[in-house]
Design an enzyme around this catalytic site. Sequence first.
Site, PDB file in Angstrom:
ATOM      1  CG  HIS A   1      -2.704  -9.109  16.736  1.00  0.00           C
ATOM      2  ND1 HIS A   1      -4.054  -9.941  17.265  1.00  0.00           N
ATOM      3  CD2 HIS A   1      -3.644  -8.329  16.000  1.00  0.00           C
ATOM      4  CE1 HIS A   1      -4.786  -9.124  16.870  1.00  0.00           C
ATOM      5  NE2 HIS A   1      -4.718  -8.325  15.855  1.00  0.00           N
TER       6      HIS A   1
ATOM      7  N   GLY B   1       0.736  -0.915  -0.121  1.00  0.00           N
ATOM      8  CA  GLY B   1       0.250   0.258  -0.084  1.00  0.00           C
ATOM      9  C   GLY B   1       0.752   1.713  -0.035  1.00  0.00           C
TER      10      GLY B   1
ATOM     11  NE  ARG C   1      -3.999  -4.695  17.292  1.00  0.00           N
ATOM     12  CZ  ARG C   1      -4.352  -4.684  15.818  1.00  0.00           C
ATOM     13  NH1 ARG C   1      -3.321  -5.171  14.638  1.00  0.00           N
ATOM     14  NH2 ARG C   1      -5.283  -4.989  14.861  1.00  0.00           N
TER      15      ARG C   1
ATOM     16  CG  PHE D   1     -10.714  -2.594  15.199  1.00  0.00           C
ATOM     17  CD1 PHE D   1     -11.082  -3.199  14.333  1.00  0.00           C
ATOM     18  CD2 PHE D   1      -8.385  -2.296  14.030  1.00  0.00           C
ATOM     19  CE1 PHE D   1     -10.244  -4.130  13.645  1.00  0.00           C
ATOM     20  CE2 PHE D   1      -8.590  -3.460  13.787  1.00  0.00           C
ATOM     21  CZ  PHE D   1      -9.326  -4.548  13.225  1.00  0.00           C
TER      22      PHE D   1
ATOM     23  NE  ARG E   1       0.212  -1.826  13.538  1.00  0.00           N
ATOM     24  CZ  ARG E   1      -0.484  -2.500  12.818  1.00  0.00           C
ATOM     25  NH1 ARG E   1      -1.776  -1.855  13.322  1.00  0.00           N
ATOM     26  NH2 ARG E   1      -0.653  -3.554  12.757  1.00  0.00           N
TER      27      ARG E   1
ATOM     28  CG  HIS F   1       0.588  -8.174  14.273  1.00  0.00           C
ATOM     29  ND1 HIS F   1      -0.106  -9.137  12.697  1.00  0.00           N
ATOM     30  CD2 HIS F   1      -0.539  -7.193  14.088  1.00  0.00           C
ATOM     31  CE1 HIS F   1      -1.477  -8.052  12.017  1.00  0.00           C
ATOM     32  NE2 HIS F   1      -1.640  -6.835  12.975  1.00  0.00           N
TER      33      HIS F   1
ATOM     34  CD  GLN G   1       1.087  -4.914  17.666  1.00  0.00           C
ATOM     35  OE1 GLN G   1       0.225  -4.606  15.977  1.00  0.00           O
ATOM     36  NE2 GLN G   1      -0.093  -2.887  18.533  1.00  0.00           N
TER      37      GLN G   1
ATOM     38  N   GLY H   1       4.408   1.738  -1.424  1.00  0.00           N
ATOM     39  CA  GLY H   1       5.023   1.780  -2.489  1.00  0.00           C
ATOM     40  C   GLY H   1       4.299   2.120  -4.002  1.00  0.00           C
TER      41      GLY H   1
ATOM     42  CB  SER I   1      -0.100  -0.578  10.024  1.00  0.00           C
ATOM     43  OG  SER I   1       0.386  -0.556   9.433  1.00  0.00           O
TER      44      SER I   1
ATOM     45  CG  LEU J   1      -4.576 -11.558  12.581  1.00  0.00           C
ATOM     46  CD1 LEU J   1      -4.109 -10.969  13.491  1.00  0.00           C
ATOM     47  CD2 LEU J   1      -4.617 -10.012  11.533  1.00  0.00           C
TER      48      LEU J   1
HETATM   49  C1  FAD Z   1      -2.344 -11.100   8.737  1.00  0.00           C
HETATM   50  C2  FAD Z   1      -2.216  -9.279   8.435  1.00  0.00           C
HETATM   51  C3  FAD Z   1      -3.061  -8.459   8.895  1.00  0.00           C
HETATM   52  C4  FAD Z   1      -3.618  -7.021   9.131  1.00  0.00           C
HETATM   53  N1  FAD Z   1      -4.417  -6.272   8.678  1.00  0.00           N
HETATM   54  C5  FAD Z   1      -4.811  -5.031   9.837  1.00  0.00           C
HETATM   55  C6  FAD Z   1      -5.983  -4.763   9.453  1.00  0.00           C
HETATM   56  O1  FAD Z   1      -6.516  -4.701   9.067  1.00  0.00           O
HETATM   57  N2  FAD Z   1      -5.268  -2.666   9.602  1.00  0.00           N
HETATM   58  C7  FAD Z   1      -4.105  -2.563   9.821  1.00  0.00           C
HETATM   59  O2  FAD Z   1      -4.148  -0.824   9.561  1.00  0.00           O
HETATM   60  N3  FAD Z   1      -3.272  -3.321   9.951  1.00  0.00           N
HETATM   61  C8  FAD Z   1      -2.610  -4.561   9.138  1.00  0.00           C
HETATM   62  N4  FAD Z   1      -1.856  -5.378   9.423  1.00  0.00           N
HETATM   63  C9  FAD Z   1      -1.149  -4.410   9.119  1.00  0.00           C
HETATM   64  C10 FAD Z   1      -0.840  -4.093   8.025  1.00  0.00           C
HETATM   65  O3  FAD Z   1      -0.752  -4.534   6.819  1.00  0.00           O
HETATM   66  C11 FAD Z   1       0.905  -3.280   7.443  1.00  0.00           C
HETATM   67  O4  FAD Z   1       1.982  -3.202   7.756  1.00  0.00           O
HETATM   68  C12 FAD Z   1       1.093  -2.748   6.123  1.00  0.00           C
HETATM   69  O5  FAD Z   1       0.128  -3.464   4.711  1.00  0.00           O
HETATM   70  C13 FAD Z   1       2.126  -3.280   5.643  1.00  0.00           C
HETATM   71  O6  FAD Z   1       2.643  -2.219   3.777  1.00  0.00           O
HETATM   72  P1  FAD Z   1       3.803  -1.965   3.726  1.00  0.00           P
HETATM   73  O7  FAD Z   1       3.145  -1.226   1.893  1.00  0.00           O
HETATM   74  O8  FAD Z   1       4.887  -1.267   4.450  1.00  0.00           O
HETATM   75  O9  FAD Z   1       4.314  -3.307   3.342  1.00  0.00           O
HETATM   76  P2  FAD Z   1       3.487  -4.374   2.203  1.00  0.00           P
HETATM   77  O10 FAD Z   1       2.801  -5.101   1.807  1.00  0.00           O
HETATM   78  O11 FAD Z   1       4.343  -5.100   3.800  1.00  0.00           O
HETATM   79  O12 FAD Z   1       4.562  -4.640   0.410  1.00  0.00           O
HETATM   80  C14 FAD Z   1       6.029  -4.687   1.343  1.00  0.00           C
HETATM   81  C15 FAD Z   1       6.669  -5.125  -0.271  1.00  0.00           C
HETATM   82  O13 FAD Z   1       7.764  -4.597  -0.367  1.00  0.00           O
HETATM   83  C16 FAD Z   1       8.739  -5.571  -1.049  1.00  0.00           C
HETATM   84  N5  FAD Z   1       9.941  -5.869  -0.573  1.00  0.00           N
HETATM   85  C17 FAD Z   1       9.800  -5.987   0.327  1.00  0.00           C
HETATM   86  N6  FAD Z   1      11.564  -6.536   0.154  1.00  0.00           N
HETATM   87  C18 FAD Z   1      11.823  -6.395  -0.949  1.00  0.00           C
HETATM   88  C19 FAD Z   1      13.341  -6.399  -1.713  1.00  0.00           C
HETATM   89  N7  FAD Z   1      14.259  -6.403  -0.895  1.00  0.00           N
HETATM   90  N8  FAD Z   1      13.554  -6.437  -3.253  1.00  0.00           N
HETATM   91  C20 FAD Z   1      12.292  -6.382  -4.112  1.00  0.00           C
HETATM   92  N9  FAD Z   1      11.178  -5.772  -2.903  1.00  0.00           N
HETATM   93  C21 FAD Z   1      10.967  -6.205  -1.931  1.00  0.00           C
HETATM   94  C22 FAD Z   1       7.774  -7.055  -1.608  1.00  0.00           C
HETATM   95  O14 FAD Z   1       7.480  -7.459  -2.606  1.00  0.00           O
HETATM   96  C23 FAD Z   1       6.317  -5.467  -1.329  1.00  0.00           C
HETATM   97  O15 FAD Z   1       5.874  -5.660  -2.628  1.00  0.00           O
HETATM   98  C24 FAD Z   1      -2.018  -6.790   9.279  1.00  0.00           C
HETATM   99  C25 FAD Z   1      -1.086  -7.210   8.848  1.00  0.00           C
HETATM  100  C26 FAD Z   1      -0.718  -8.525   8.787  1.00  0.00           C
HETATM  101  C27 FAD Z   1       0.350  -9.081   8.319  1.00  0.00           C
END
Ligand code: FAD
Length: 587
Positions: A242, A17, A286, A119, A398, A353, A240, A19, A403, A252
Amino acid sequence: MPIPHRKFDALIIGAGGAGLNAALRLASADLRVAVVSKVFPTRSHTVAAQGGVNAALANVLPDNWHWHMFDTVKGSDYLGDQDAIEYMCREAIPTVYELEHAGVPFSRLDNGKIYQRAFGGQSQDFGGDQAARTCAAADRTGHAILHTLYQQNVRARTHFFDEYFAVDLIRDEEGVAIGALTLDIETGEPLVIEAKSTLLATGGNGQVFRTTTNAFINTGDGMAMALRAGVPLQDMEFYQFHPTGVAGKGMLITEGARGEGGFLVNADGERFMERYAPRALDLASRDVVSRSMVTEIREGRGCGPNKDHVLLKLDHLGADVVHHRLPGISDICRVFLGIDPAKDAIPVFPTAHYAMGGIPTDRNARVVAPARHGPEEVVPGLYAAGECACVSVHGANRLGGNSLLDILVFGRAAGTDILRYVAENPNHRPMRDADIEPALARLQRWERTGDGDSVHAVKAELRKLMEDHCGVFRDHETMAAGVEKLNALRARVEDVRLQDHSKVFNTARIEALELDNLVDVGMATLMSALHREESRGAHSRVDFPERDDERWMRHSLYARDGDRMDFKPVRTKPLTVESFPPKARVY
Ligand SMILES: Cc1cc2nc3c(=O)[nH]c(=O)nc-3n(C[C@H](O)[C@H](O)[C@H](O)COP(=O)(O)OP(=O)(O)OC[C@H]3O[C@@H](n4cnc5c(N)ncnc54)[C@H](O)[C@@H]3O)c2cc1C
């Protein structure tokens, strides 16, 4: 053969999300944007987010962003930076409407407005009654958001490098970020991407713990890249756990299950949260719920033959609510436990988590690092957003639903500032071979042949070590022993060898590169936890059970060079409203 180069205005590493929201902002303004992701974009961990995204829309109960801000500051145990928190909570409202207009299929209320659920840690009127602030698409909110953002990016002509692994950042002599060395996973060939600005959006590092909700890809790569580039990591002790992971497995069960009215019971069938959080009960934040669960189990009131978990009850909600509002949870229970949560209680235990800590940034997602002389300064051309970054809006703990909000708001903020930066710095800076050398050496290290430990074995050991020595409850002795073991393990990584040296789809090589990253991030976590001699948020020290505002209203900074620790004060001044001074935190 020389390594091929490609040139873009902006390089974004990570297609979650954070990126994708940054990329959309940039591509819509006609910049040439490259998004690199080690998996196909819609497989990023954001897709797994269940419960929802917070915004004080007041569609169900009264609400406003001041209360959201207060809850976030309190939830952070007063370690969050209040300027950034104010910015995030105000921006939440237009951000969710922007998503709605981009096509995110939110669940709806009868009047057609976006559905919002309760929540953990949410209140009305500064600590008053429970609010309902989390905007949801059933229990698949992340899926809905990520697919919409991906499609909008395709329309805006963002250039995707799918299944490319970023090995390391490239900085020039003056320390300006000028791109990254990547590896095409399919062919095994390196590719240098030159860019006027680089955003790290690589997500979390849950794989450093044995039991986790996180995907296999969440290995803290961006955090480790920052460390190797000389940027210290901030607040890494705050990890954190969970409360409701499936016991023994880790996946989860969303906090939305308790938001819909579910509650926890111990072996005596007692609703034990009444003793720990008399008002908020199962919807306390949490850290509080996780500690209460572990305390129940330690005191012998755990469920099951081994008394090693507690139960989450949803059966009183009725099959309609459970299957309609929580379809994903129903699936998880059926597939992994063989039970129907509308009839049977779910065995749960806290599971790793979310990283509150990460790469330190300001409100515009610019990476900041301590300057050689005096306080911190911005690292030119380098940005970080999402779970890999630490703005810091989550401080020591958090809140659920914050997030998805963080990644969207600060992903967008990164896009906005990159537009400014590229306008002011319209030319590519020259890249010399010497600038690429360190990153290349890291890749070549895995060409070595011979006998040695396997990546798999060392990784399993690391994850167990972190779970045993840096879990929900911590003390000096356990963590000091952990650091010693991790040092020994780090030395052994030098001797790890790959058996498979082929090029095409060599995932063993990728896992080896990830192992390096996990070790660095594990050390950052353990060292930071060892140094913080107080209990705050998710960091709970048995030997220092109290919060100590006098000594510890400070962010920690871990530098890889010499495993050095440093500290800097919390920013307690919001942008337009009055500060919330630290108070005792009760729910
Ligand atoms: C099961 C679960 C449920 C969740 N539910 C919620 C919720 O309901 N509400 C909420 O607010 N938060 C929730 N969270 C937390 C939240 O979803 C995450 O913190 C958030 O989506 C992270 O988004 P991001 O864009 O930072 O990274 P991510 O979505 O993790 O994306 C990381 C990106 O980086 C890329 N990447 C990583 N390393 C490399 C590399 N070396 N080279 C190339 N690409 C790379 C990956 O391919 C990916 O595209 C949840 C988390 C989990 C695990």
